[in-house]
Design a protein around this motif. Structure first.
Motif, PDB file in Angstrom:
ATOM      1  N   ALA A  23      34.479  84.347  48.242  1.00 57.42           N
ATOM      2  CA  ALA A  23      35.611  83.665  47.566  1.00 57.42           C
ATOM      3  C   ALA A  23      36.941  84.132  48.290  1.00 57.42           C
ATOM      4  O   ALA A  23      36.901  85.116  49.231  1.00 57.42           O
ATOM      5  CB  ALA A  23      35.764  84.827  46.187  1.00 57.42           C
ATOM      6  N   THR A  24      37.956  83.739  47.983  1.00 60.04           N
ATOM      7  CA  THR A  24      39.366  83.873  48.641  1.00 60.04           C
ATOM      8  C   THR A  24      39.800  85.422  48.195  1.00 60.04           C
ATOM      9  O   THR A  24      40.039  86.042  49.074  1.00 60.04           O
ATOM     10  CB  THR A  24      40.408  82.687  48.128  1.00 60.04           C
ATOM     11  N   VAL A  25      39.455  85.637  47.077  1.00 63.09           N
ATOM     12  CA  VAL A  25      39.736  87.043  46.473  1.00 63.09           C
ATOM     13  C   VAL A  25      38.934  87.377  45.053  1.00 63.09           C
ATOM     14  O   VAL A  25      38.573  86.246  44.472  1.00 63.09           O
ATOM     15  CB  VAL A  25      41.340  86.996  46.157  1.00 63.09           C
ATOM     16  N   TYR A  26      38.628  88.515  44.908  1.00 61.88           N
ATOM     17  CA  TYR A  26      37.927  88.864  43.916  1.00 61.88           C
ATOM     18  C   TYR A  26      38.931  89.654  42.838  1.00 61.88           C
ATOM     19  O   TYR A  26      39.673  90.306  43.318  1.00 61.88           O
ATOM     20  CB  TYR A  26      36.592  89.935  44.058  1.00 61.88           C
ATOM     21  N   TYR A  27      38.462  89.637  41.635  1.00 64.20           N
ATOM     22  CA  TYR A  27      39.598  90.131  40.644  1.00 64.20           C
ATOM     23  C   TYR A  27      38.904  90.506  39.163  1.00 64.20           C
ATOM     24  O   TYR A  27      37.902  89.823  38.980  1.00 64.20           O
ATOM     25  CB  TYR A  27      40.849  89.662  40.386  1.00 64.20           C
ATOM     26  N   TYR A  28      39.384  91.343  38.298  1.00 62.30           N
ATOM     27  CA  TYR A  28      38.958  91.584  36.808  1.00 62.30           C
ATOM     28  C   TYR A  28      40.356  91.088  36.039  1.00 62.30           C
ATOM     29  O   TYR A  28      41.295  90.926  36.444  1.00 62.30           O
ATOM     30  CB  TYR A  28      38.827  92.884  36.568  1.00 62.30           C
ATOM     31  N   ASP A  69      33.073  91.577  33.936  1.00 57.95           N
ATOM     32  CA  ASP A  69      32.924  90.366  34.561  1.00 57.95           C
ATOM     33  C   ASP A  69      33.873  90.442  35.744  1.00 57.95           C
ATOM     34  O   ASP A  69      35.057  90.638  35.476  1.00 57.95           O
ATOM     35  CB  ASP A  69      33.339  89.236  33.635  1.00 57.95           C
ATOM     36  N   LEU A  70      33.277  90.543  36.965  1.00 55.49           N
ATOM     37  CA  LEU A  70      34.123  90.099  38.135  1.00 55.49           C
ATOM     38  C   LEU A  70      34.250  88.730  38.164  1.00 55.49           C
ATOM     39  O   LEU A  70      33.422  87.851  38.281  1.00 55.49           O
ATOM     40  CB  LEU A  70      33.159  90.809  39.401  1.00 55.49           C
ATOM     41  N   LEU A  71      35.589  88.287  38.717  1.00 51.79           N
ATOM     42  CA  LEU A  71      35.788  87.097  38.667  1.00 51.79           C
ATOM     43  C   LEU A  71      36.106  86.656  40.273  1.00 51.79           C
ATOM     44  O   LEU A  71      36.720  87.406  41.114  1.00 51.79           O
ATOM     45  CB  LEU A  71      37.118  86.576  37.767  1.00 51.79           C
ATOM     46  N   SER A  72      36.239  85.390  40.669  1.00 53.33           N
ATOM     47  CA  SER A  72      36.608  85.220  42.131  1.00 53.33           C
ATOM     48  C   SER A  72      37.402  83.943  41.975  1.00 53.33           C
ATOM     49  O   SER A  72      37.288  83.047  41.298  1.00 53.33           O
ATOM     50  CB  SER A  72      35.023  84.805  42.810  1.00 53.33           C
ATOM     51  N   LEU A  73      38.392  84.065  42.803  1.00 53.48           N
ATOM     52  CA  LEU A  73      39.277  83.050  43.039  1.00 53.48           C
ATOM     53  C   LEU A  73      39.078  82.190  44.231  1.00 53.48           C
ATOM     54  O   LEU A  73      39.145  82.773  45.243  1.00 53.48           O
ATOM     55  CB  LEU A  73      40.828  83.555  42.979  1.00 53.48           C
ATOM     56  N   TYR A 101      48.771  85.487  46.854  1.00 54.03           N
ATOM     57  CA  TYR A 101      48.375  86.058  45.656  1.00 54.03           C
ATOM     58  C   TYR A 101      48.363  87.558  45.982  1.00 54.03           C
ATOM     59  O   TYR A 101      48.528  87.878  47.009  1.00 54.03           O
ATOM     60  CB  TYR A 101      46.820  85.475  45.488  1.00 54.03           C
ATOM     61  N   ALA A 102      48.413  88.170  44.786  1.00 55.95           N
ATOM     62  CA  ALA A 102      48.517  89.720  44.825  1.00 55.95           C
ATOM     63  C   ALA A 102      47.508  90.158  43.758  1.00 55.95           C
ATOM     64  O   ALA A 102      47.350  89.725  42.801  1.00 55.95           O
ATOM     65  CB  ALA A 102      49.772  90.249  44.657  1.00 55.95           C
ATOM     66  N   VAL A 103      46.595  91.153  44.343  1.00 56.81           N
ATOM     67  CA  VAL A 103      45.722  91.890  43.549  1.00 56.81           C
ATOM     68  C   VAL A 103      46.180  93.421  43.768  1.00 56.81           C
ATOM     69  O   VAL A 103      46.436  93.979  44.684  1.00 56.81           O
ATOM     70  CB  VAL A 103      44.282  91.636  43.671  1.00 56.81           C
ATOM     71  N   ASN A 104      46.566  94.014  42.308  1.00 59.30           N
ATOM     72  CA  ASN A 104      46.895  95.436  42.383  1.00 59.30           C
ATOM     73  C   ASN A 104      45.758  96.440  42.515  1.00 59.30           C
ATOM     74  O   ASN A 104      44.592  96.089  42.887  1.00 59.30           O
ATOM     75  CB  ASN A 104      47.604  95.803  41.071  1.00 59.30           C
ATOM     76  N   ALA A 105      45.978  97.950  42.850  1.00 55.55           N
ATOM     77  CA  ALA A 105      45.100  98.804  43.042  1.00 55.55           C
ATOM     78  C   ALA A 105      43.813  98.870  41.931  1.00 55.55           C
ATOM     79  O   ALA A 105      43.004  99.302  42.232  1.00 55.55           O
ATOM     80  CB  ALA A 105      45.901 100.199  43.363  1.00 55.55           C
ATOM     81  N   LYS A 106      44.201  98.611  40.763  1.00 57.05           N
ATOM     82  CA  LYS A 106      43.122  98.508  39.597  1.00 57.05           C
ATOM     83  C   LYS A 106      42.354  97.104  39.692  1.00 57.05           C
ATOM     84  O   LYS A 106      41.511  97.040  38.972  1.00 57.05           O
ATOM     85  CB  LYS A 106      43.886  98.194  38.445  1.00 57.05           C
ATOM     86  N   GLY A 107      42.442  96.302  40.484  1.00 54.14           N
ATOM     87  CA  GLY A 107      41.826  94.912  40.629  1.00 54.14           C
ATOM     88  C   GLY A 107      42.209  93.875  39.702  1.00 54.14           C
ATOM     89  O   GLY A 107      41.370  92.716  39.575  1.00 54.14           O
ATOM     90  N   LEU A 108      43.363  94.167  39.319  1.00 47.15           N
ATOM     91  CA  LEU A 108      43.951  92.999  38.430  1.00 47.15           C
ATOM     92  C   LEU A 108      44.963  91.997  39.192  1.00 47.15           C
ATOM     93  O   LEU A 108      45.302  92.509  40.227  1.00 47.15           O
ATOM     94  CB  LEU A 108      44.853  93.574  37.401  1.00 47.15           C
ATOM     95  N   LEU A 109      44.540  90.716  38.999  1.00 39.68           N
ATOM     96  CA  LEU A 109      45.329  89.776  39.577  1.00 39.68           C
ATOM     97  C   LEU A 109      46.844  89.528  39.072  1.00 39.68           C
ATOM     98  O   LEU A 109      46.838  89.359  37.951  1.00 39.68           O
ATOM     99  CB  LEU A 109      44.640  88.430  39.320  1.00 39.68           C
TER     100      LEU A 109
END
Length: 169
Positions: free
Chosen positions: A51-56, A104-108, A122-130
């Motif tokens: 994925a381009t990026v993974y997030y929660y 659930d791990l999501l992928s963008l 895009y930006a994902v913080n240290a907690k893994g949140l988009l």
């Protein structure tokens, strides 16, 4: 008997026109069928490629703190609770905290389109949140069709080395 083989590179004007129209139709149909989505979110278990990026997704924790001061009055004769007991003071404090829902791990996933010029941030913080997704898309369909429409004319136009100079008699 002479046999003439036609060269695959030599086409008459009508063949070039039909070729150009065919190419334009292919570009238009591809553009229509490819859709407008630039990015798509999937559950990572369903994603078959990187994925381009993974997030929660966020999960919110709400903390509530309640404080109450109560005046309790007892009957003097039998030490039972008197009905004149009352609440003197009460206060509530709330606080929230956003954490990652790690169930659930999501992928963008970036979905490029040949007819578009995309700029994705895009930006994902240290907690893994988009936190943010900014997409700028420029439609290049008109420029591509214009170039395709000009293509047969540029091939059919005489080239400078093919033109012969006419000398007056």
């Amino acid at each position: 008997m002479k046999t003439r083989f036609s060269s695959p590179c030599k086409k008459n004007k009508m063949e070039w026109i039909y070729t150009g129209i065919g190419l334009m139709m292919i570009v238009l149909i591809t553009g229509l069928l490819s859709g407008c989505a630039v990015v798509k979110t999937d559950y990572s278990s369903q994603s078959k490629k990187n994925a381009t990026v993974y997030y929660y997704l966020p999960e919110s924790l709400v903390k509530i703190r309640a404080s109450v001061k109560v005046a309790v009055v007892y009957n003097a004769d039998d030490s039972t609770l008197n009905e004149s007991s009352k609440v003197i003071e009460q206060s509530f404090e709330t606080s929230t905290e956003m954490i990652a829902d790690t169930k659930d791990l999501l992928s963008l996933n970036y979905r490029p389109n040949a007819l578009m010029a995309d700029d994705i941030k895009y930006a994902v913080n240290a907690k893994g949140l988009l936190e943010t997704v900014n997409i700028t898309t420029e439609d290049r369909t008109a420029a591509i069709i214009s170039k395709l429409a000009e293509a047969p004319g540029s091939y059919l136009a005489p080239q400078p080395e093919q033109q012969k100079e006419l000398t007056p008699l």
